[in-house]
Design a protein around this motif. Structure first.
Motif, PDB file in Angstrom:
ATOM      1  N   LYS A  86       8.587   3.351  24.208  1.00 22.56           N
ATOM      2  CA  LYS A  86       8.865   2.233  23.403  1.00 22.56           C
ATOM      3  C   LYS A  86      10.003   1.154  23.891  1.00 22.56           C
ATOM      4  CE  LYS A  86      13.173   3.522  21.440  1.00 22.56           C
ATOM      5  NZ  LYS A  86      14.185   2.775  20.997  1.00 22.56           N
ATOM      6  N   TYR A 151       4.532  -3.403  25.544  1.00 23.81           N
ATOM      7  CA  TYR A 151       4.888  -2.402  24.284  1.00 23.81           C
ATOM      8  C   TYR A 151       4.235  -3.018  22.798  1.00 23.81           C
ATOM      9  CZ  TYR A 151       7.669  -0.930  20.529  1.00 23.81           C
ATOM     10  OH  TYR A 151       7.929  -0.055  19.109  1.00 23.81           O
ATOM     11  N   ASN A 181      14.609  -3.047  13.106  1.00 25.12           N
ATOM     12  CA  ASN A 181      15.237  -2.544  14.249  1.00 25.12           C
ATOM     13  C   ASN A 181      16.219  -1.149  14.054  1.00 25.12           C
ATOM     14  OD1 ASN A 181      14.730  -5.084  15.486  1.00 25.12           O
ATOM     15  ND2 ASN A 181      16.233  -4.513  17.125  1.00 25.12           N
ATOM     16  N   ASN A 201      18.725  -0.135  23.777  1.00 26.81           N
ATOM     17  CA  ASN A 201      18.934  -0.994  22.647  1.00 26.81           C
ATOM     18  C   ASN A 201      20.257  -1.424  22.422  1.00 26.81           C
ATOM     19  OD1 ASN A 201      16.416   1.050  21.439  1.00 26.81           O
ATOM     20  ND2 ASN A 201      16.078  -0.947  21.619  1.00 26.81           N
ATOM     21  N   LEU A 202      20.587  -2.308  21.769  1.00 26.89           N
ATOM     22  CA  LEU A 202      21.835  -3.062  21.461  1.00 26.89           C
ATOM     23  C   LEU A 202      22.818  -2.035  20.774  1.00 26.89           C
ATOM     24  CD1 LEU A 202      23.678  -5.597  21.304  1.00 26.89           C
ATOM     25  CD2 LEU A 202      22.931  -5.724  18.857  1.00 26.89           C
ATOM     26  N   THR A 218      26.432  -6.986  28.051  1.00 29.58           N
ATOM     27  CA  THR A 218      26.108  -8.255  27.978  1.00 29.58           C
ATOM     28  C   THR A 218      25.410  -8.702  26.755  1.00 29.58           C
ATOM     29  OG1 THR A 218      25.863  -8.057  30.443  1.00 29.58           O
ATOM     30  CG2 THR A 218      24.699 -10.147  29.534  1.00 29.58           C
ATOM     31  N   PHE A 220      22.821 -11.014  25.535  1.00 32.53           N
ATOM     32  CA  PHE A 220      21.506 -11.696  26.260  1.00 32.53           C
ATOM     33  C   PHE A 220      21.442 -13.079  25.745  1.00 32.53           C
ATOM     34  CE2 PHE A 220      21.169  -8.232  29.081  1.00 32.53           C
ATOM     35  CZ  PHE A 220      20.841  -7.063  28.547  1.00 32.53           C
ATOM     36  N   CYS A 231      20.568 -13.663  19.411  1.00 30.20           N
ATOM     37  CA  CYS A 231      19.217 -13.659  18.527  1.00 30.20           C
ATOM     38  C   CYS A 231      19.754 -12.929  17.178  1.00 30.20           C
ATOM     39  CB  CYS A 231      18.460 -12.638  19.494  1.00 30.20           C
ATOM     40  SG  CYS A 231      17.638 -13.463  20.816  1.00 30.20           S
ATOM     41  N   ARG A 233      18.188  -9.791  14.030  1.00 28.69           N
ATOM     42  CA  ARG A 233      17.520  -8.897  13.987  1.00 28.69           C
ATOM     43  C   ARG A 233      17.840  -8.446  12.709  1.00 28.69           C
ATOM     44  NH1 ARG A 233      15.532 -10.728  17.747  1.00 28.69           N
ATOM     45  NH2 ARG A 233      14.877  -9.950  19.838  1.00 28.69           N
ATOM     46  N   ARG A 297      16.940 -12.381  27.838  1.00 32.12           N
ATOM     47  CA  ARG A 297      16.462 -11.354  28.315  1.00 32.12           C
ATOM     48  C   ARG A 297      15.036 -11.603  27.880  1.00 32.12           C
ATOM     49  NH1 ARG A 297      17.012  -5.268  25.541  1.00 32.12           N
ATOM     50  NH2 ARG A 297      15.973  -6.576  23.763  1.00 32.12           N
ATOM     51  N   ASP A 300      12.272 -11.224  24.746  1.00 34.67           N
ATOM     52  CA  ASP A 300      13.205 -11.349  23.526  1.00 34.67           C
ATOM     53  C   ASP A 300      12.531 -12.274  22.418  1.00 34.67           C
ATOM     54  OD1 ASP A 300      16.510 -10.464  24.418  1.00 34.67           O
ATOM     55  OD2 ASP A 300      15.036  -9.230  23.451  1.00 34.67           O
TER      56      ASP A 300
HETATM   57  C1  WQD Z   1      18.195  -6.378  20.073  1.00 35.79           C
HETATM   58  C2  WQD Z   1      18.623  -7.784  20.310  1.00 35.79           C
HETATM   59  C3  WQD Z   1      18.419  -8.187  22.715  1.00 35.79           C
HETATM   60  C4  WQD Z   1      20.857  -5.099  24.380  1.00 35.79           C
HETATM   61  C5  WQD Z   1      13.768  -3.043  19.351  1.00 35.79           C
HETATM   62  C6  WQD Z   1      12.982  -1.773  20.182  1.00 35.79           C
HETATM   63  C7  WQD Z   1      11.452  -1.811  19.886  1.00 35.79           C
HETATM   64  C8  WQD Z   1      11.012  -2.107  18.548  1.00 35.79           C
HETATM   65  C9  WQD Z   1      11.761  -3.418  18.067  1.00 35.79           C
HETATM   66  C10 WQD Z   1      10.720  -0.380  16.981  1.00 35.79           C
HETATM   67  C11 WQD Z   1      18.169  -8.597  21.332  1.00 35.79           C
HETATM   68  C12 WQD Z   1      20.113  -8.031  22.314  1.00 35.79           C
HETATM   69  C13 WQD Z   1      20.300  -5.860  23.362  1.00 35.79           C
HETATM   70  C14 WQD Z   1      22.126  -5.440  25.206  1.00 35.79           C
HETATM   71  C15 WQD Z   1      21.848  -7.530  24.028  1.00 35.79           C
HETATM   72  N1  WQD Z   1      11.643  -0.983  17.680  1.00 35.79           N
HETATM   73  N2  WQD Z   1      20.675  -7.090  23.207  1.00 35.79           N
HETATM   74  N3  WQD Z   1      22.349  -6.815  24.950  1.00 35.79           N
HETATM   75  O1  WQD Z   1      14.493  -5.772  21.607  1.00 35.79           O
HETATM   76  O2  WQD Z   1      14.965  -6.106  19.060  1.00 35.79           O
HETATM   77  O3  WQD Z   1      13.530  -4.017  20.028  1.00 35.79           O
HETATM   78  O4  WQD Z   1      13.121  -2.997  17.897  1.00 35.79           O
HETATM   79  O5  WQD Z   1       9.467  -0.283  17.134  1.00 35.79           O
HETATM   80  O6  WQD Z   1      11.099  -0.373  20.195  1.00 35.79           O
HETATM   81  O7  WQD Z   1      13.216  -2.006  21.464  1.00 35.79           O
HETATM   82  O8  WQD Z   1      15.993  -4.336  20.107  1.00 35.79           O
HETATM   83  O9  WQD Z   1      18.344  -3.530  20.524  1.00 35.79           O
HETATM   84  O10 WQD Z   1      16.669  -3.792  22.658  1.00 35.79           O
HETATM   85  O11 WQD Z   1      17.714  -5.765  21.093  1.00 35.79           O
HETATM   86  O12 WQD Z   1      22.237  -8.657  23.637  1.00 35.79           O
HETATM   87  O13 WQD Z   1      22.934  -4.775  26.264  1.00 35.79           O
HETATM   88  O14 WQD Z   1      20.110  -7.392  21.035  1.00 35.79           O
HETATM   89  O15 WQD Z   1      18.784  -9.177  23.341  1.00 35.79           O
HETATM   90  O16 WQD Z   1      18.483  -9.896  20.780  1.00 35.79           O
HETATM   91  P1  WQD Z   1      14.591  -5.242  20.193  1.00 35.79           P
HETATM   92  P2  WQD Z   1      17.261  -4.259  21.093  1.00 35.79           P
END
Ligand code: WQD
Length: 342
Positions: A86, A151, A181, A201-202, A218, A220, A231, A233, A297, A300
């Motif tokens: 995932k 994914y 999320n 994940n964040l 960071t 993103f 972004c 969520r 990233r 996204d």
């Molecule tokens: C969230 C936000 C990043 C890390 C997730 C799961 C996926 C699905 C959907 C269930 C984004 C930002 C992240 C970091 C950042 N879940 N970020 N710095 O991409 O929305 O997807 O939820 O099925 O499996 O991966 O979640 O937590 O990776 O990112 O700025 O070091 O946080 O750019 O905007 P995402 P995420």
């Protein structure tokens, strides 16, 4: 007592869902190949519930071994299918691994349902099937856009495979739960998000930074068309998400479903930006998080959050935890799993 098979039961959402299932009177069996989880989760589940759940270390891509589990448990009333790869970024680098694992595992679960007469399935889908939706909040009828990653595409494909299969096998019933999320941890800090591989994940990135496993994190991108440029969520506490599965299973097993395939959004209906999430963590912990603004990233989505009205109305589900609860429980878990108290 109804018996439920949970695939991915040692994983983050799987382990929290097992706690909620047991607390609501279900008997649980798990299949998990431990590729991105640990059976330590079973110890945590036992401490919380007093029940020892049996896990079969089986890869669902191996149909024969998967079927052996069903042979051993002819009384499985329903399946909750979590087991899947995932990580959005990883799927871009290793698409074939994602297609093999997520699609063949799904097909073998459906074949097992037909072969062993297991009538009910709850599928762990994702808000990522919506892609960059044209309007927000998204409802279950929002048209699905182009998947932003392999994914997300595997989740779209699994939904289609289930839909086409159930169109023919009308004796089978499925609910697709589209998570937003998931984040946070059980209030006891005995189970939580513990990826075997590096956290993507964040929220775990935030807690790993705060505890010192990372020098800084960071953000993103802060140049998106959102209220603060980062972004947006819909962060949902993992225990609220867990309870949605129990409610969906209750609904199916009581045969209240109007069709043999129904879809529900599982989000709290509020958008929170990355910078707002960071501020929530700082407010809850009193710590100053070391972060920098970096480039966007790949993959996204700019913003997404749920319309949860149908899920609340049909399943009687009521999420109760906030982004602050997420940060408080995630931080307690990070300190517990690291053995450090700050
Ligand atoms: C969230 C936000 C990043 C890390 C997730 C799961 C996926 C699905 C959907 C269930 C984004 C930002 C992240 C970091 C950042 N879940 N970020 N710095 O991409 O929305 O997807 O939820 O099925 O499996 O991966 O979640 O937590 O990776 O990112 O700025 O070091 O946080 O750019 O905007 P995402 P995420």
């Amino acid at each position: 007592m109804k018996k439920v098979l949970v695939t991915g039961g040692c994983g983050y959402i799987g382990s929290h869902t097992i706690v909620d299932l047991i607390e609501n009177g279900y008997e649980v069996v798990s299949i998990d190949n431990l590729s991105n989880s640990s059976d330590d989760a079973l110890d945590g589940i036992e401490k919380i519930t007093g029940k020892r759940v049996k896990n079969y270390k089986v890869n669902l891509v191996d149909r024969s071994s998967t079927f052996d589990v069903f042979e051993e448990h002819p009384d499985i009333a329903g399946i909750i299918h979590f087991a899947a790869l995932k990580a959005v970024g990883e799927s871009v680098e290793k698409p074939l691994w994602y297609f093999e694992n997520n699609l063949i595992g799904m097909i073998n679960i459906l074949k097992a349902m037909d072969t062993f007469n297991v009538p009910h399935l709850i599928f762990s889908s994702s808000c990522s099937v919506y892609g960059n939706a044209d309007s927000l909040p998204v409802t279950e009828d929002t048209p699905l856009k182009e998947a932003e990653s392999p994914y997300a595409r595997t989740k779209q494909m699994c939904e289609q495979i289930i839909e086409d299969t159930l169109h023919h096998y009308t004796q089978l019933n499925a609910i697709l739960l589209r998570y937003f999320n998931p984040a946070g941890a059980h209030e006891s800090a005995l189970i939580g998000e513990s990826p075997v591989n590096k956290a993507n994940n964040l929220v775990p990135v935030i807690t790993e930074t705060a505890i010192g496993k990372r020098d800084k994190m960071t953000v993103f991108g802060d140049d998106y068309d959102t209220r603060d440029g980062s972004c947006v969520r819909d962060y949902i506490h993992v225990m609220d998400l867990a309870n949605a599965h129990t409610k969906a299973l209750d609904y199916l097993l009581s045969e209240k479903n109007e069709s043999n395939l129904e879809v529900f959004n599982i989000g709290i209906g509020e958008g929170v930006s990355v910078l707002e999430a960071v501020k929530a963590f700082e407010k809850v912990t009193g710590l100053q998080l070391n972060y920098e603004i970096g480039p966007r990233r790949a993959g996204d989505v700019v913003a997404i959050y749920a319309n949860k009205e149908k899920t609340e109305r049909v399943l009687g589900w009521e999420p109760s935890r906030s982004i602050e609860d997420i940060m408080q429980t995630a931080w307690a878990w990070e300190q517990k799993r690291t053995g450090v108290e700050i």
